[in-house]
Design a protein around this motif. Structure first.
Motif, PDB file in Angstrom:
ATOM      1  N   LEU A   1      -6.372   8.808   2.113  1.00  0.00           N
ATOM      2  CA  LEU A   1      -6.587   8.036   0.897  1.00  0.00           C
ATOM      3  C   LEU A   1      -5.355   7.147   0.700  1.00  0.00           C
ATOM      4  O   LEU A   1      -4.257   7.486   1.128  1.00  0.00           O
ATOM      5  N   ALA A   2      -5.547   5.995   0.045  1.00  0.00           N
ATOM      6  CA  ALA A   2      -4.422   5.081  -0.145  1.00  0.00           C
ATOM      7  C   ALA A   2      -4.535   4.342  -1.476  1.00  0.00           C
ATOM      8  O   ALA A   2      -5.614   4.213  -2.052  1.00  0.00           O
ATOM      9  N   ILE A   3      -3.395   3.878  -1.940  1.00  0.00           N
ATOM     10  CA  ILE A   3      -3.323   3.003  -3.118  1.00  0.00           C
ATOM     11  C   ILE A   3      -2.980   1.603  -2.613  1.00  0.00           C
ATOM     12  O   ILE A   3      -2.024   1.441  -1.843  1.00  0.00           O
TER      13      ILE A   3
ATOM     14  N   ALA B   1       0.845  -1.204   0.000  1.00  0.00           N
ATOM     15  CA  ALA B   1       0.000   0.000   0.000  1.00  0.00           C
ATOM     16  C   ALA B   1       0.873   1.243   0.000  1.00  0.00           C
ATOM     17  O   ALA B   1       1.966   1.243   0.574  1.00  0.00           O
ATOM     18  N   ALA B   2       0.359   2.280  -0.651  1.00  0.00           N
ATOM     19  CA  ALA B   2       1.041   3.577  -0.667  1.00  0.00           C
ATOM     20  C   ALA B   2       0.068   4.636  -0.181  1.00  0.00           C
ATOM     21  O   ALA B   2      -1.119   4.601  -0.520  1.00  0.00           O
ATOM     22  N   GLY B   3       0.560   5.560   0.618  1.00  0.00           N
ATOM     23  CA  GLY B   3      -0.267   6.678   1.044  1.00  0.00           C
ATOM     24  C   GLY B   3      -0.427   7.675  -0.094  1.00  0.00           C
ATOM     25  O   GLY B   3       0.451   7.812  -0.941  1.00  0.00           O
ATOM     26  N   VAL B   4      -1.565   8.350  -0.102  1.00  0.00           N
ATOM     27  CA  VAL B   4      -1.790   9.458  -1.046  1.00  0.00           C
ATOM     28  C   VAL B   4      -1.884  10.705  -0.183  1.00  0.00           C
ATOM     29  O   VAL B   4      -2.837  10.871   0.583  1.00  0.00           O
ATOM     30  N   GLY B   5      -0.874  11.559  -0.267  1.00  0.00           N
ATOM     31  CA  GLY B   5      -0.791  12.700   0.646  1.00  0.00           C
ATOM     32  C   GLY B   5      -1.213  13.997  -0.013  1.00  0.00           C
ATOM     33  O   GLY B   5      -1.075  14.164  -1.232  1.00  0.00           O
TER      34      GLY B   5
ATOM     35  N   GLN C   1      -5.083  11.113  -6.594  1.00  0.00           N
ATOM     36  CA  GLN C   1      -4.620  12.485  -6.340  1.00  0.00           C
ATOM     37  C   GLN C   1      -5.732  13.492  -6.615  1.00  0.00           C
ATOM     38  O   GLN C   1      -5.852  14.499  -5.916  1.00  0.00           O
ATOM     39  N   ARG C   2      -6.572  13.214  -7.600  1.00  0.00           N
ATOM     40  CA  ARG C   2      -7.708  14.096  -7.881  1.00  0.00           C
ATOM     41  C   ARG C   2      -8.662  14.133  -6.690  1.00  0.00           C
ATOM     42  O   ARG C   2      -9.217  15.178  -6.344  1.00  0.00           O
ATOM     43  N   ALA C   3      -8.839  12.974  -6.039  1.00  0.00           N
ATOM     44  CA  ALA C   3      -9.771  12.852  -4.909  1.00  0.00           C
ATOM     45  C   ALA C   3      -9.306  13.624  -3.671  1.00  0.00           C
ATOM     46  O   ALA C   3     -10.077  13.808  -2.724  1.00  0.00           O
ATOM     47  N   LEU C   4      -8.046  14.085  -3.667  1.00  0.00           N
ATOM     48  CA  LEU C   4      -7.561  14.892  -2.541  1.00  0.00           C
ATOM     49  C   LEU C   4      -8.383  16.171  -2.381  1.00  0.00           C
ATOM     50  O   LEU C   4      -8.431  16.749  -1.294  1.00  0.00           O
ATOM     51  N   ASP C   5      -9.033  16.606  -3.454  1.00  0.00           N
ATOM     52  CA  ASP C   5      -9.838  17.835  -3.398  1.00  0.00           C
ATOM     53  C   ASP C   5     -11.251  17.589  -2.881  1.00  0.00           C
ATOM     54  O   ASP C   5     -12.005  18.539  -2.673  1.00  0.00           O
ATOM     55  N   ASP C   6     -11.643  16.325  -2.717  1.00  0.00           N
ATOM     56  CA  ASP C   6     -12.996  15.997  -2.245  1.00  0.00           C
ATOM     57  C   ASP C   6     -13.056  16.060  -0.715  1.00  0.00           C
ATOM     58  O   ASP C   6     -12.027  16.089  -0.044  1.00  0.00           O
TER      59      ASP C   6
END
Length: 324
Positions: free
Chosen positions: A319-321, A44-48, A308-313
């Motif tokens: 969020l994670a991959i 897993a990777a974090g989405v920061g 990365q787009r979902a960071l604006d929601d």
């Protein structure tokens, strides 16, 4: 030392700085392993919230780096150790670890494998899943540095955490409770309020609809001892007015405050401890009771641009991959 030679891996990489459309699935060589490094199969990777800054080139400029493309994105993540360098003493093959690979020339966690320094990794603590641990490292380091090394939070003190349902904030709520503090959490929306309550905050209010100043006066009639701002804007400024005379506030680099002048209180900007991460201290705090990393949504590696787009929601926590 050449056990990684001639192997390739699926990655999300960029060939130049820019927008989401620069993120491409690329088959690239697995990085070579140095003496003090570990090779991790990424689960897993974090989405920061900082990931777009890396993609757009702001970090390279800020740290005066001349990066070599292609750059594999992803600052933090988790997985299983597959190989260790000859000088590595803390890990063995098969260990489940999390850590950071920020702006590393060997690439980040948006990949099937990552090579990182032994000192930048730790065993996954407690009962956390790889997905939870993968989304945790940078934000938990930022929360810990704010509370411990910047605010020097003491047992029995009152602390207001602004942005308590976000990535840094929801981890800070739990760390502050473990440090013995009384926590007033300002969260976003009713779902955010419910999360902060579940994580053990002493009092929680909705920053959108409730009066921060009135809640703080009731919570600490003589004024709040310490404030951690994980978000900026007018709400953050209101939080600063809740401090007692001589109180202190901290906010991580990247948070914007409208005013610069705050008489009678100490307001400090800080960076997380990413070069010498105090993971063992953090793990001890995490393992002292139930600890939750809220992962709102997961994406596949192929969906990294959507992530990365979902960071604006509006979302809670992180969020994670997920890879494997």
């Amino acid at each position: 030392m050449n056990q990684t030679m001639n192997k390739t891996m699926k990655t999300v990489a960029i060939d130049r700085f820019g927008g989401l459309n620069e993120m491409k699935i690329r088959e690239l060589p697995v990085p070579e392993l140095g003496a003090n490094e570990i090779l991790v199969r990424v689960e897993a990777a974090g989405v920061g919230v900082w990931d777009p800054f890396e993609r757009e080139g702001h970090f390279a400029k800020e740290f005066n780096m001349s990066p070599k493309f292609p750059i594999i994105l992803g600052s933090d993540g988790a997985g299983t150790v597959e190989a260790i360098g000859e000088k590595v003493s803390h890990f063995k093959k098969g260990d489940r670890v999390y850590g950071i690979s920020f702006m590393s020339p060997k690439g980040g966690f948006y990949a099937e494998h990552v090579v990182m320094k032994e000192t930048h990794a730790a065993r996954i603590p407690g009962t956390l899943s790889a997905t939870q641990a993968g989304a945790m490292a940078v934000d938990v380091l930022t929360a810990y540095a704010g509370l411990e090394t910047t605010l020097h939070l003491q047992s029995g003190e009152s602390v207001l955490i602004f942005g308590a349902s976000g990535g840094i904030g929801h981890m800070a709520v739990q760390l502050a409770k473990r440090m013995g503090a009384r926590v007033l959490a300002v969260a976003s929306g009713q779902d955010g309020v419910a999360l902060a309550k579940r994580l053990g905050a002493d009092k929680v209010i909705d920053g959108y609809s409730e009066d921060i100043m009135a809640a703080a006066r009731e919570f600490a009639p003589k004024g709040i001892d310490a404030v951690l701002l994980t978000a900026g804007g007018a709400g953050a400024e209101k939080c600063l007015t809740t401090l007692r005379s001589g109180g202190r506030a901290a906010y991580p680099n990247g948070v914007e405050l409208p005013q610069k002048d705050h008489p009678g209180v100490t307001v400090q900007v800080y960076n997380g401890e990413y070069q010498n991460p105090p993971f063992e201290k953090i793990n001890r705090l995490i393992e002292s009771g139930p600890f939750d990393i809220e992962v709102a949504k997961t994406f596949s590696l192929e969906q990294a641009a959507d992530a990365q787009r979902a960071l604006d929601d509006h979302y809670l926590g992180k969020l994670a991959i997920k890879l494997n």
